[in-house]
Design a protein around this motif. Structure first.
Motif, PDB file in Angstrom:
ATOM      1  N   SER A  89       0.986  -1.191   0.029  1.00 30.20           N
ATOM      2  CA  SER A  89      -0.076  -0.122   0.026  1.00 30.20           C
ATOM      3  C   SER A  89       0.759   1.201  -0.132  1.00 30.20           C
ATOM      4  O   SER A  89       2.115   1.224   0.620  1.00 30.20           O
ATOM      5  CB  SER A  89      -0.927   0.017   1.232  1.00 30.20           C
ATOM      6  OG  SER A  89      -1.376   1.323   1.489  1.00 30.20           O
ATOM      7  N   GLN A 115      -6.032   1.296   1.722  1.00 21.16           N
ATOM      8  CA  GLN A 115      -7.077   1.085   2.530  1.00 21.16           C
ATOM      9  C   GLN A 115      -8.066   2.168   1.967  1.00 21.16           C
ATOM     10  O   GLN A 115      -7.826   3.138   1.514  1.00 21.16           O
ATOM     11  CB  GLN A 115      -6.905   1.316   3.932  1.00 21.16           C
ATOM     12  CG  GLN A 115      -6.638   2.841   4.389  1.00 21.16           C
ATOM     13  CD  GLN A 115      -6.549   2.926   5.989  1.00 21.16           C
ATOM     14  OE1 GLN A 115      -5.878   1.671   6.553  1.00 21.16           O
ATOM     15  NE2 GLN A 115      -6.988   3.750   6.781  1.00 21.16           N
ATOM     16  N   PRO A 116      -9.388   1.849   1.817  1.00 21.49           N
ATOM     17  CA  PRO A 116     -10.396   2.793   1.250  1.00 21.49           C
ATOM     18  C   PRO A 116     -10.540   4.038   2.379  1.00 21.49           C
ATOM     19  O   PRO A 116     -10.235   4.038   3.679  1.00 21.49           O
ATOM     20  CB  PRO A 116     -11.595   1.907   1.519  1.00 21.49           C
ATOM     21  CG  PRO A 116     -11.369   0.313   2.088  1.00 21.49           C
ATOM     22  CD  PRO A 116      -9.992   0.335   2.199  1.00 21.49           C
ATOM     23  N   GLN A 121     -15.934   1.416   1.213  1.00 18.76           N
ATOM     24  CA  GLN A 121     -15.432  -0.022   1.161  1.00 18.76           C
ATOM     25  C   GLN A 121     -14.516  -0.216  -0.104  1.00 18.76           C
ATOM     26  O   GLN A 121     -14.673   0.674  -0.783  1.00 18.76           O
ATOM     27  CB  GLN A 121     -16.265  -0.974   1.213  1.00 18.76           C
ATOM     28  CG  GLN A 121     -17.273  -0.886   2.600  1.00 18.76           C
ATOM     29  CD  GLN A 121     -18.518  -1.852   2.761  1.00 18.76           C
ATOM     30  OE1 GLN A 121     -18.739  -2.639   1.556  1.00 18.76           O
ATOM     31  NE2 GLN A 121     -19.117  -2.333   3.918  1.00 18.76           N
ATOM     32  N   ILE A 122     -13.696  -1.287   0.006  1.00 21.20           N
ATOM     33  CA  ILE A 122     -12.742  -1.690  -1.084  1.00 21.20           C
ATOM     34  C   ILE A 122     -13.894  -1.748  -2.475  1.00 21.20           C
ATOM     35  O   ILE A 122     -14.892  -2.453  -2.189  1.00 21.20           O
ATOM     36  CB  ILE A 122     -11.928  -2.741  -0.927  1.00 21.20           C
ATOM     37  CG1 ILE A 122     -11.269  -3.099  -2.176  1.00 21.20           C
ATOM     38  CG2 ILE A 122     -12.839  -3.899  -0.380  1.00 21.20           C
ATOM     39  CD1 ILE A 122     -10.285  -4.345  -2.196  1.00 21.20           C
ATOM     40  N   GLN A 126     -10.765  -2.356  -7.319  1.00 22.90           N
ATOM     41  CA  GLN A 126      -9.633  -2.401  -6.626  1.00 22.90           C
ATOM     42  C   GLN A 126      -9.445  -3.780  -6.051  1.00 22.90           C
ATOM     43  O   GLN A 126      -8.412  -4.450  -6.371  1.00 22.90           O
ATOM     44  CB  GLN A 126      -9.688  -1.599  -5.239  1.00 22.90           C
ATOM     45  CG  GLN A 126      -8.704  -1.725  -4.385  1.00 22.90           C
ATOM     46  CD  GLN A 126      -8.667  -0.729  -3.138  1.00 22.90           C
ATOM     47  OE1 GLN A 126      -9.848   0.028  -2.975  1.00 22.90           O
ATOM     48  NE2 GLN A 126      -7.924  -0.392  -2.467  1.00 22.90           N
ATOM     49  N   LYS A 127     -10.580  -4.751  -5.777  1.00 20.39           N
ATOM     50  CA  LYS A 127     -10.482  -6.036  -5.443  1.00 20.39           C
ATOM     51  C   LYS A 127      -9.990  -6.891  -6.675  1.00 20.39           C
ATOM     52  O   LYS A 127      -9.109  -7.603  -6.413  1.00 20.39           O
ATOM     53  CB  LYS A 127     -11.857  -6.454  -4.891  1.00 20.39           C
ATOM     54  CG  LYS A 127     -11.868  -7.840  -4.527  1.00 20.39           C
ATOM     55  CD  LYS A 127     -13.054  -8.121  -3.770  1.00 20.39           C
ATOM     56  CE  LYS A 127     -12.861  -9.737  -3.094  1.00 20.39           C
ATOM     57  NZ  LYS A 127     -14.557 -10.004  -2.628  1.00 20.39           N
ATOM     58  N   THR A 147      -0.407  -4.479   3.578  1.00 20.19           N
ATOM     59  CA  THR A 147      -1.620  -3.979   3.411  1.00 20.19           C
ATOM     60  C   THR A 147      -2.461  -3.330   4.698  1.00 20.19           C
ATOM     61  O   THR A 147      -1.670  -3.544   5.667  1.00 20.19           O
ATOM     62  CB  THR A 147      -2.703  -4.567   2.299  1.00 20.19           C
ATOM     63  OG1 THR A 147      -3.963  -3.682   1.809  1.00 20.19           O
ATOM     64  CG2 THR A 147      -3.031  -5.981   2.829  1.00 20.19           C
ATOM     65  N   ILE A 151      -8.437  -4.252   3.463  1.00 23.02           N
ATOM     66  CA  ILE A 151      -8.329  -5.005   2.302  1.00 23.02           C
ATOM     67  C   ILE A 151      -8.335  -6.570   2.785  1.00 23.02           C
ATOM     68  O   ILE A 151      -8.808  -7.365   1.897  1.00 23.02           O
ATOM     69  CB  ILE A 151      -6.892  -4.726   1.899  1.00 23.02           C
ATOM     70  CG1 ILE A 151      -7.057  -3.090   1.349  1.00 23.02           C
ATOM     71  CG2 ILE A 151      -6.691  -5.538   0.822  1.00 23.02           C
ATOM     72  CD1 ILE A 151      -7.651  -2.844   0.374  1.00 23.02           C
TER      73      ILE A 151
END
Length: 184
Positions: A89, A115-116, A121-122, A126-127, A147, A151
């Motif tokens: 990250s 991190q979001p 949220q993610i 991104q995921k 991370t 995440i």
């Protein structure tokens, strides 16, 4: 009753140690992916003045966190197959963990591991970027992704302590947890 309580306490204290040993056994063989939550950082949320480019505006590792990151690096070097690649990250607490543990040479900032923002949220893109990176890994060493809790939870459905390693493999659309390593 006292004997039963003592036995229960002893058994519970041995569970993380057994899980940690099983995790090291996996990493000795190489070819694994590790989600590593950054080392100990004071506070729980980034300051209102947060700037991704300025570590002075972020939560940074505590002295204990820096010590924990050094321990991570020493143990990875001694107990695991070569760490082939380290993605981190861009947050300073994650980058500092990665750099202290694995050295600047291996560490690559990877925005998908950020991190979001608070209250979010993610997202799926991104995921998917993280999952594609994990699915594409086919090295003989280990891949470490440094991370944040959010995440790790989004990818595995499980939590991890600061400085905990979660060893995973792709499983359909998600990840299967193979083992854990706790760095005290």
């Amino acid at each position: 009753m006292r004997l039963i309580t003592t036995i229960l306490v002893l058994l519970l204290s041995l569970a993380p140690a057994a899980a940690t040993e099983a995790g090291w056994a996996l990493l000795r063989n190489g070819g694994h992916v590790v989600l590593l939550r950054h080392a100990i950082t004071p506070g729980t949320v980034e300051p209102a003045t947060f700037d991704i480019e300025n570590c002075a505006t972020q939560r940074n590792l505590s002295d204990r966190g820096k010590q924990q990151a050094r321990k991570m690096g020493a143990l990875f070097a001694a107990r695991a197959e070569t760490t082939e690649r380290v993605l981190s990250s861009r947050y300073c607490n994650a980058l500092e963990t990665a750099r202290i543990a694995f050295g600047d040479r291996l560490v690559e900032p990877f925005a998908a591991l950020d991190q979001p923002l608070p209250g979010t949220q993610i997202d799926d893109a991104q995921k998917e970027e993280i999952m594609n990176t994990i699915r594409a890994f086919d090295g003989s060493g280990n891949l470490v992704l440094v991370t944040h809790l959010e995440i790790i939870v989004a990818l595995t459905g499980q939590t991890a302590r600061e400085g905990e390693a979660v060893i995973v493999r792709p499983d359909g659309e998600g990840l299967h947890i193979l083992g854990r390593i706790v760095f005290n």
